[in-house]
Design an enzyme around this catalytic site. Sequence first.
Site, PDB file in Angstrom:
ATOM      1  CG  HIS A 148      20.979 -33.969 -36.729  1.00  0.00           C
ATOM      2  ND1 HIS A 148      19.981 -33.822 -35.801  1.00  0.00           N
ATOM      3  CD2 HIS A 148      22.018 -33.220 -36.270  1.00  0.00           C
ATOM      4  CE1 HIS A 148      20.394 -33.024 -34.821  1.00  0.00           C
ATOM      5  NE2 HIS A 148      21.638 -32.649 -35.088  1.00  0.00           N
ATOM      6  CD  GLU A 149      25.571 -33.410 -37.335  1.00  0.00           C
ATOM      7  OE1 GLU A 149      25.735 -32.166 -37.331  1.00  0.00           O
ATOM      8  OE2 GLU A 149      25.270 -34.055 -36.309  1.00  0.00           O
ATOM      9  CG  HIS A 206      23.344 -28.618 -37.273  1.00  0.00           C
ATOM     10  ND1 HIS A 206      22.666 -27.760 -36.453  1.00  0.00           N
ATOM     11  CD2 HIS A 206      23.427 -29.794 -36.607  1.00  0.00           C
ATOM     12  CE1 HIS A 206      22.347 -28.402 -35.319  1.00  0.00           C
ATOM     13  NE2 HIS A 206      22.803 -29.629 -35.399  1.00  0.00           N
ATOM     14  CG  HIS A 222      20.543 -22.693 -39.155  1.00  0.00           C
ATOM     15  ND1 HIS A 222      20.519 -22.905 -37.805  1.00  0.00           N
ATOM     16  CD2 HIS A 222      19.908 -21.517 -39.353  1.00  0.00           C
ATOM     17  CE1 HIS A 222      19.874 -21.898 -37.215  1.00  0.00           C
ATOM     18  NE2 HIS A 222      19.502 -21.046 -38.139  1.00  0.00           N
TER      19      HIS A 222
END
Length: 678
Positions: free
Chosen positions: A461-462, A465, A468
Site C-alpha cells: 500500500h505505502e 503511494h 505515485h
Amino acid sequence: MANPLLGQELLPQFLQIRAEHIEPAVRELLDSSRARLGELAGIAKPTFANVVEPLEELQHRVSRTWSPVSHLNAVLNSDALRAGYNACLPLLSAYHTDLAQSEPLFHAYRTIAEREGSALAPVQRQVIEHAVRDFRLAGVGLPAERKAEFKTAMLELSQLQAKFEENVLDATNGWSWHVTEVGELRGLNDMLIEQARRRAAGQQVSGWTLALDQPTYVAVVTDAESPALRRAFYEAWSTRASDQGPNAGRWDNSAVMEDILRRRHAAAGLLGFRNYAEYALATRMAHSVEEVTGFLHELAGAARAAARKEFAELEDFAGRRLPAWDVGFYAERLQRERYAVSQEELRPYFPLPRVLSGLFEVAQRLFGVRISEAHGAPVWHEDVRFFTITGAGGNPIGSFYLDAYARPHKRSGAWMDECVGRKHLSSGAALPVAYLVCNFLPPGNERPALLTHDDVVTLFHEFGHGLHHLLTRVDYPSIAGINGVAWDAVELPSQFMENYAWHPEVLQRIGGHFISGAPLPADQQARLISTRSFHAGLATMRQLEFALFDFRLHAEYSPQAGGRVLQILREVRSEVAVVPVPEWNRFPNSFGHVFAGGYAAGYYSYKWAEVLAADAFAAFEESGVFDRGTAHRFLDTILSRGGSRDALEAFVEFRGRRPDVRALLKQHGILSSGELAA
Ligand SMILES: [Zn+2]
C-alpha cells in the site's frame, strides 16, 4: 558552521540535523522567501516565466527544508525536536497563509491566464487554475477583517492539530501493562514476549511489560487468551486521550476536538461555504455533500446483510454474545478454523528482504523501473535503508528511504511522505525522494524481520503511494506526484498496489520460509487468498462508521449546538455498527486522520478510492495483471500525472467509463458474479 537544514544537497543531512537548527533555519528560509514573494508581487508585467516558475521554485524550497523536520518529529520524537517543530508551526502557517492570501499574486495569476493562457501547455494552465482556485479558498478577495479572522483560525488550527497528536502520542506512551506470570501472556508470539521481558528488565522490574504500541495492541486483542488482558488493552487503546479509561482526563482531547471543529466551521463560513464538508469538497473528486453521503449509504445498504450474517456466525462460533474486545480474538480463531491460516503462522514465510525484492520485481514488470539499494546516504536511524529507482535505460528517476520497524518515540501506523518533490524548472531540476515508514516487528538476533500478511499488504500500500510520488512526470512541484491530487483520489495508487499482495504469482515470489527457503505451501496460499473476503462485510461497515462519522461531523456542525461528537457517533453507530461498542469507547479522541491530519471530511476517501482501485485493477484482470500495455496506460493516464488533470477525467480515459462500485463489492465477495451480471 552552516545550518544543515539550509544546504542544497540532493538529500537531507540527517546526521547533522539537530533540534537547535530547526527554528533558525526556518526563520531564515521564511525571511528570504518573503522577500522574494515581495519582489514577485511587484512585477509590473507578470508572465508564467517570471512569476509562476519562481513561485514553484519557492514552494519546492520551503517543503524541501521543512520535510526532514516534520519527518524527524514523527519518527524520532524527543522533547527538543518537538519544541523546535512546534515553534515553527505558527511561522510556517503564517507564511503559507500570507502567500495563499496575496492579492497581488492572485491578480498576477489571473493576468497571466488571460494574456498567456492559450499559448501555455495544458499542464501549465493547470498550475494556474489550481493556484487561482486555492487563492479563492484561502480567502483572497475577502474584506480585510474577515481575511484576518480566517488567518487566525488557520493558525490556531495548525496548533490545535499538533496538540491533538501530542496528546495521542503521550497517552499511548503513558500506559503499559505489567505481568509477573508468563501464563497471563498465553497466545502471544515469542517475539512479543521476549520484547516484553526486555522492556521489564530495562525498567529493572521482574516479569514482563507490554507497551501500548500498535503491533502489541493488535497482537493482544487478536491472540491473547486472557480475556482480562484483551479487555485491558482494548480499553486503554480505545480511550486514549479521553475522559474515559485508565488514564481518564489525562491528555484529554475532548476540548481540543471541539475547538478544532469550531474553527474549521468558522473558516469555511468566512469563505461562504455552509460548512466545512462543503469547503473540503471544493478540491475533491466528489462534488457535493449528497454525493458523498449517497455513496456511503449505497455501500452500507449493499454490505449490511453480509456484515450481520458474519457477526451472527461469529457469535455462533464463540457460543456467546461477544463484547467488542473479544471480536478480534474469535474472528482470528474462526478464520483459522475455516481457512487454517493465521497471520502469526505466516510470519516465517514473509521475511522482509524477500518481500521487498518481490515487490520491486512487481514494479519492474509493470512499469519497467529498476529498484536497488544504495549505501552511504545519510539516515536518521541505523535501521533505515535507502533505495534508488532507475528507468529502463538506466536513467535515474528517484529514490526513497525505508524505515520499517516499530521503536519507541516513533509515530504508530504506516505512511509515505514526500522528502523531495520532483521539479524541472528553468531554475533547476530535482528528482523525487520519498519516505516509506512502517511499524513492523524488528528482526531478532538471528532472523530477519518477519512480516504477517497484513504487514505485506501495508507495505504494498505505502509503496503504491511511493510510486505515485516517484514516477510522476510533472515538472511543476505544486501538481507533481501526490501534490494537487484530489484527496479522494489519492488512495487510488496505494489501494491498487494492494491487489498484488494477494496475487498467487506474487505470493509465490515473495513467500519463502526464512530458514529453509521453502515456498509458501500451495494449499496454505490458496486458503490465505480466500481469507481476503473473510469478514469483508464487517470491515466495510466499520470503515463506513468512521467515514460517516467524520463526514457528518463536518457537514452538520452548528455554532449553537457545537460539534455533538458523541451524539453523532451514537447516531452513526445505530445506523451502521454491527458489533456493539461499549459506551465508554472514545475512538474519536485518537482519530488522528480526521483531527490531526488531512482527512477531515475526507475519511470517505478510503472507500471512494477503493472503488477506483478495484475498478482499475479489474481492467488489469481483464487483460492480464502484468500486461505491460495496460500498465503503461495506467502510468500515462493516472500514475504519472499527479494533480495535472481532473481525477475523474483521468479515470474515464484509463477505463473508458466512470467508476463502478460493483467492482469493489465483487472483490469483497459481497456481490457474486451472477449479481454482477444483473
Ligand atoms: Zn494510504
